[in-house]
Design a protein around this motif. Structure first.
Motif, PDB file in Angstrom:
ATOM      1  N   MET A   1     -27.789   9.223   6.450  1.00 51.63           N
ATOM      2  CA  MET A   1     -27.487  10.573   6.093  1.00 51.63           C
ATOM      3  C   MET A   1     -27.568  10.700   4.586  1.00 51.63           C
ATOM      4  O   MET A   1     -27.042  10.227   3.925  1.00 51.63           O
ATOM      5  CB  MET A   1     -25.911  10.936   6.717  1.00 51.63           C
ATOM      6  N   SER A   2     -28.078  11.867   4.193  1.00 51.84           N
ATOM      7  CA  SER A   2     -28.241  12.091   2.743  1.00 51.84           C
ATOM      8  C   SER A   2     -26.945  12.898   2.248  1.00 51.84           C
ATOM      9  O   SER A   2     -25.968  13.300   2.848  1.00 51.84           O
ATOM     10  CB  SER A   2     -29.357  13.264   2.481  1.00 51.84           C
ATOM     11  N   GLY A   3     -26.881  12.693   0.928  1.00 50.84           N
ATOM     12  CA  GLY A   3     -25.648  13.477   0.449  1.00 50.84           C
ATOM     13  C   GLY A   3     -25.479  14.744   0.486  1.00 50.84           C
ATOM     14  O   GLY A   3     -24.226  15.092   0.529  1.00 50.84           O
ATOM     15  N   ILE A   4     -26.573  15.571   0.550  1.00 47.23           N
ATOM     16  CA  ILE A   4     -26.412  17.103   0.871  1.00 47.23           C
ATOM     17  C   ILE A   4     -25.863  17.260   2.239  1.00 47.23           C
ATOM     18  O   ILE A   4     -24.849  18.056   2.422  1.00 47.23           O
ATOM     19  CB  ILE A   4     -27.727  17.585   0.601  1.00 47.23           C
ATOM     20  N   MET A   5     -26.366  16.545   3.107  1.00 45.36           N
ATOM     21  CA  MET A   5     -25.762  16.682   4.517  1.00 45.36           C
ATOM     22  C   MET A   5     -24.086  16.261   4.673  1.00 45.36           C
ATOM     23  O   MET A   5     -23.603  16.871   5.210  1.00 45.36           O
ATOM     24  CB  MET A   5     -26.696  15.897   5.419  1.00 45.36           C
ATOM     25  N   GLY A   6     -23.980  15.372   4.062  1.00 47.28           N
ATOM     26  CA  GLY A   6     -22.571  14.722   3.977  1.00 47.28           C
ATOM     27  C   GLY A   6     -21.576  15.766   3.290  1.00 47.28           C
ATOM     28  O   GLY A   6     -20.664  15.961   3.924  1.00 47.28           O
ATOM     29  N   PHE A   7     -22.164  16.302   2.159  1.00 47.11           N
ATOM     30  CA  PHE A   7     -21.453  17.446   1.522  1.00 47.11           C
ATOM     31  C   PHE A   7     -21.113  18.572   2.557  1.00 47.11           C
ATOM     32  O   PHE A   7     -20.227  19.235   2.585  1.00 47.11           O
ATOM     33  CB  PHE A   7     -21.951  17.764   0.127  1.00 47.11           C
TER      34      PHE A   7
ATOM     35  N   PHE B   1     -21.359  18.773   5.838  1.00 46.47           N
ATOM     36  CA  PHE B   1     -20.317  18.349   6.673  1.00 46.47           C
ATOM     37  C   PHE B   1     -18.859  18.434   6.219  1.00 46.47           C
ATOM     38  O   PHE B   1     -17.875  18.945   6.967  1.00 46.47           O
ATOM     39  CB  PHE B   1     -20.530  17.095   7.361  1.00 46.47           C
ATOM     40  N   LEU B   2     -18.675  17.996   5.067  1.00 52.12           N
ATOM     41  CA  LEU B   2     -17.293  18.003   4.271  1.00 52.12           C
ATOM     42  C   LEU B   2     -16.939  19.463   4.323  1.00 52.12           C
ATOM     43  O   LEU B   2     -15.538  19.849   4.590  1.00 52.12           O
ATOM     44  CB  LEU B   2     -17.272  17.067   3.229  1.00 52.12           C
ATOM     45  N   LEU B   3     -17.673  20.254   3.770  1.00 55.51           N
ATOM     46  CA  LEU B   3     -17.400  21.559   3.468  1.00 55.51           C
ATOM     47  C   LEU B   3     -17.224  22.495   4.677  1.00 55.51           C
ATOM     48  O   LEU B   3     -16.117  23.060   4.797  1.00 55.51           O
ATOM     49  CB  LEU B   3     -18.646  22.277   2.429  1.00 55.51           C
ATOM     50  N   SER B   4     -17.838  22.374   5.868  1.00 55.26           N
ATOM     51  CA  SER B   4     -17.594  22.886   6.960  1.00 55.26           C
ATOM     52  C   SER B   4     -16.346  22.416   7.472  1.00 55.26           C
ATOM     53  O   SER B   4     -15.554  23.230   8.245  1.00 55.26           O
ATOM     54  CB  SER B   4     -18.748  22.778   8.017  1.00 55.26           C
TER      55      SER B   4
END
Length: 61
Positions: free
Chosen positions: A1-7, A9-12
């Motif tokens: 998983m890329s860094g943007i997708m992880g961010f 998911f964390l933000l949501s």
């Protein structure tokens, strides 16, 4: 998983937690106690002498 997708998911997840906390806070603080009162208050006549908020002046007595 890329860094943007992880961010994202964390933000949501943070947004969901904030929404749940906000709903419980509004219930606890009494925001939903009287839903009809403010809607009916606009229909009341302000110069009605039976309303408790109206103070009698010296000329009304």
């Amino acid at each position: 998983m890329s860094g943007i997708m992880g961010f994202l998911f964390l933000l949501s997840g943070i947004f969901v937690v904030l929404i749940v906390v906000g709903v419980f806070w509004s219930i606890k603080s009494g925001q939903f106690d009287d839903l009809e009162g403010p809607a009916e208050r606009i229909l009341m006549d302000e110069d009605d002498p039976l309303l408790p908020t109206r103070r009698l002046s010296s000329k009304d007595e």
